[in-house]
Design an enzyme around this catalytic site. Structure first.
Site, PDB file in Angstrom:
ATOM      1  N   ASN A  70      36.890  39.163  49.480  1.00  0.00           N
ATOM      2  CA  ASN A  70      36.228  37.994  50.080  1.00  0.00           C
ATOM      3  C   ASN A  70      35.167  37.374  49.177  1.00  0.00           C
ATOM      4  OD1 ASN A  70      37.656  37.817  52.459  1.00  0.00           O
ATOM      5  ND2 ASN A  70      36.304  39.224  53.564  1.00  0.00           N
ATOM      6  N   HIS A  75      17.439  45.010  48.810  1.00  0.00           N
ATOM      7  CA  HIS A  75      18.347  44.258  49.652  1.00  0.00           C
ATOM      8  C   HIS A  75      18.667  45.149  50.835  1.00  0.00           C
ATOM      9  CE1 HIS A  75      21.267  41.354  50.738  1.00  0.00           C
ATOM     10  NE2 HIS A  75      22.319  41.992  50.341  1.00  0.00           N
TER      11      HIS A  75
HETATM   12  N1  APR Z   1      38.405  47.913  40.645  1.00  0.00           N
HETATM   13  C1  APR Z   1      38.600  46.612  40.976  1.00  0.00           C
HETATM   14  N2  APR Z   1      38.568  46.175  42.255  1.00  0.00           N
HETATM   15  C2  APR Z   1      38.360  47.072  43.222  1.00  0.00           C
HETATM   16  C3  APR Z   1      38.145  48.446  42.936  1.00  0.00           C
HETATM   17  C4  APR Z   1      38.179  48.859  41.583  1.00  0.00           C
HETATM   18  N3  APR Z   1      37.980  50.133  41.211  1.00  0.00           N
HETATM   19  N4  APR Z   1      37.955  49.082  44.115  1.00  0.00           N
HETATM   20  C5  APR Z   1      38.043  48.166  45.097  1.00  0.00           C
HETATM   21  N5  APR Z   1      38.286  46.943  44.552  1.00  0.00           N
HETATM   22  C6  APR Z   1      38.479  45.664  45.221  1.00  0.00           C
HETATM   23  C7  APR Z   1      39.250  45.776  46.526  1.00  0.00           C
HETATM   24  O1  APR Z   1      40.648  45.923  46.288  1.00  0.00           O
HETATM   25  C8  APR Z   1      38.908  44.457  47.218  1.00  0.00           C
HETATM   26  O2  APR Z   1      39.852  43.436  46.927  1.00  0.00           O
HETATM   27  O3  APR Z   1      37.240  45.099  45.627  1.00  0.00           O
HETATM   28  C9  APR Z   1      37.539  44.105  46.594  1.00  0.00           C
HETATM   29  C10 APR Z   1      36.430  44.051  47.612  1.00  0.00           C
HETATM   30  O4  APR Z   1      36.699  43.002  48.481  1.00  0.00           O
HETATM   31  P1  APR Z   1      36.403  43.031  50.049  1.00  0.00           P
HETATM   32  O5  APR Z   1      36.890  44.315  50.620  1.00  0.00           O
HETATM   33  O6  APR Z   1      36.885  41.753  50.618  1.00  0.00           O
HETATM   34  O7  APR Z   1      34.796  43.113  50.080  1.00  0.00           O
HETATM   35  P2  APR Z   1      33.777  41.899  49.878  1.00  0.00           P
HETATM   36  O8  APR Z   1      33.417  41.340  51.198  1.00  0.00           O
HETATM   37  O9  APR Z   1      34.265  41.008  48.819  1.00  0.00           O
HETATM   38  O10 APR Z   1      32.496  42.714  49.378  1.00  0.00           O
HETATM   39  C11 APR Z   1      32.475  43.326  48.106  1.00  0.00           C
HETATM   40  O11 APR Z   1      30.136  42.996  47.827  1.00  0.00           O
HETATM   41  O12 APR Z   1      28.619  42.160  49.360  1.00  0.00           O
HETATM   42  C12 APR Z   1      29.120  43.313  48.758  1.00  0.00           C
HETATM   43  O13 APR Z   1      28.820  45.058  50.419  1.00  0.00           O
HETATM   44  C13 APR Z   1      29.757  44.238  49.772  1.00  0.00           C
HETATM   45  O14 APR Z   1      30.067  46.099  48.298  1.00  0.00           O
HETATM   46  C14 APR Z   1      30.711  45.006  48.930  1.00  0.00           C
HETATM   47  C15 APR Z   1      31.137  43.981  47.855  1.00  0.00           C
END
Ligand code: APR
Length: 313
Positions: free
Chosen positions: A12, A176
């Site tokens: 997201n 934060h």
């Molecule tokens: N390498 C690359 N991408 C990864 C890895 C990794 N090792 N592990 C997880 N991901 C990806 C997931 O596949 C997912 O698409 O990170 C993405 C995270 O996206 P969302 O689950 O939609 O989370 P999001 O709302 O984007 O938040 C991401 O930002 O605000 C912070 O607390 C929140 O830690 C979280 C981060």
């Protein structure tokens, strides 16, 4: 315009951020990386195809491999798990430390000269991991939190007074999380101190809502956390760096004695330009604000202590 900006994590926050960066043409190439097969490729292609309609030439590329980020000028890390209802940001510590370590080893190899902005939570602790694993100078490794917390604070003030958000100037310090410190003292609306416009009880109510701003969104979404305002906040930071605007923005930065704090990431106002953190702005705090900042700093310190057993660079 930068040559290449990479966004790690095509979820997201990451995908919305890549879209905003592309639309603003802040780099010739925007690279999106994720571990889920097909997702960064599909989202990047979709964004590329919006270019002719929206009028941008940014080349958006997606991949599961880190080759695509090679020689990036700037990398934003959004990879990691988001919060679910009832979870604090700190509950993400173990899982996101492992992810952050893997991501940063790749950044160190592929983009050794990049500036790194961390978004993954718990933010201040994840910045420590990024600093340690990349080995980059601390002026090039910092986190997005304050711009978002401030944006929430400004939103609620503008809503309460029924005025333009653009005229609300505010600052939020500290970690934060629930211990962030909104500086009411430095908050103005069209130059008028907030205390002249709202009574103490209303201000306290707004401050409380700001502290819990992230949780309020999680409660609604249930399956994830905020991403429109977070991606907008990162975009403001990136723009200040790419255009060397030298905006003063609250960011999570590694302090080396400023505010009497040493060796910890804490949210403070800094000047952001082409060299990353160009100056930490030390502003005077009231005794109450200083006390609140210390509580927030303690929170960060505890997370960093826990990290010592988790990070393997
Ligand atoms: N390498 C690359 N991408 C990864 C890895 C990794 N090792 N592990 C997880 N991901 C990806 C997931 O596949 C997912 O698409 O990170 C993405 C995270 O996206 P969302 O689950 O939609 O989370 P999001 O709302 O984007 O938040 C991401 O930002 O605000 C912070 O607390 C929140 O830690 C979280 C981060």
């Amino acid at each position: 315009m930068f040559h290449k900006i990479s966004v790690i994590g095509a979820g997201n926050v990451g995908a919305t951020l890549a879209q905003r960066l592309a639309e603003k043409e802040l780099a010739k190439f925007v690279a999106l990386v994720d571990i889920v097969e097909g997702v960064p490729q599909g989202k990047a292609l979709d964004m590329l195809e919006a270019g002719p309609v929206y009028g941008y030439d940014t080349r958006v590329m997606g991949s599961n491999s880190y080759d695509v980020i090679r020689n990036s000028d700037l990398v934003v890390i959004t990879a990691g798990l988001p919060r679910k209802p009832g979870m604090s940001r700190d509950d993400l510590l173990d899982a996101n430390t492992k992810i952050m370590t893997d991501v940063c080893q790749n950044i160190r190899r592929e983009a050794p000269n990049a500036t790194v902005i961390v978004v993954s939570n718990p933010l201040d602790a994840m910045c420590h991991v990024a600093l340690q694993v990349t080995g980059f100078p601390h002026q090039r490794v910092f986190g997005m939190a304050g711009v978002l917390d401030t944006a929430r604070f400004r939103t609620f003030i503008a809503e309460e007074l029924d005025v333009s958000v653009e005229q609300v100037q505010a600052f939020v310090l500290g970690g934060h999380g629930d211990t962030m410190v909104p500086l009411v003292h430095y908050t103005t609306v069209a130059g008028i101190p907030l205390s002249k416009l709202l009574d103490a009880a209303s201000i306290e109510r707004i401050v409380d809502r700001t502290r819990k701003g992230g949780a309020e969104i999680v409660q609604y979404l249930k399956t994830g956390s905020a991403f429109y305002a977070p991606s907008a906040s990162v975009t403001e930071m990136v723009e200040s760096i790419v255009k060397d605007k030298k905006k003063i923005l609250p960011c999570s930065v590694y302090l080396t004695g400023e505010y009497g704090i040493n060796g910890l990431y804490v949210g403070v106002p800094v000047k952001l330009g082409k060299n990353g953190i160009e100056k930490v702005m030390e502003i005077e705090l009231s005794d109450a604000e200083r006390k609140q900042l210390n509580v927030s700093v303690e929170d960060v310190r505890q997370n960093v202590e826990k990290l010592k057993t988790l990070v393997t660079a």
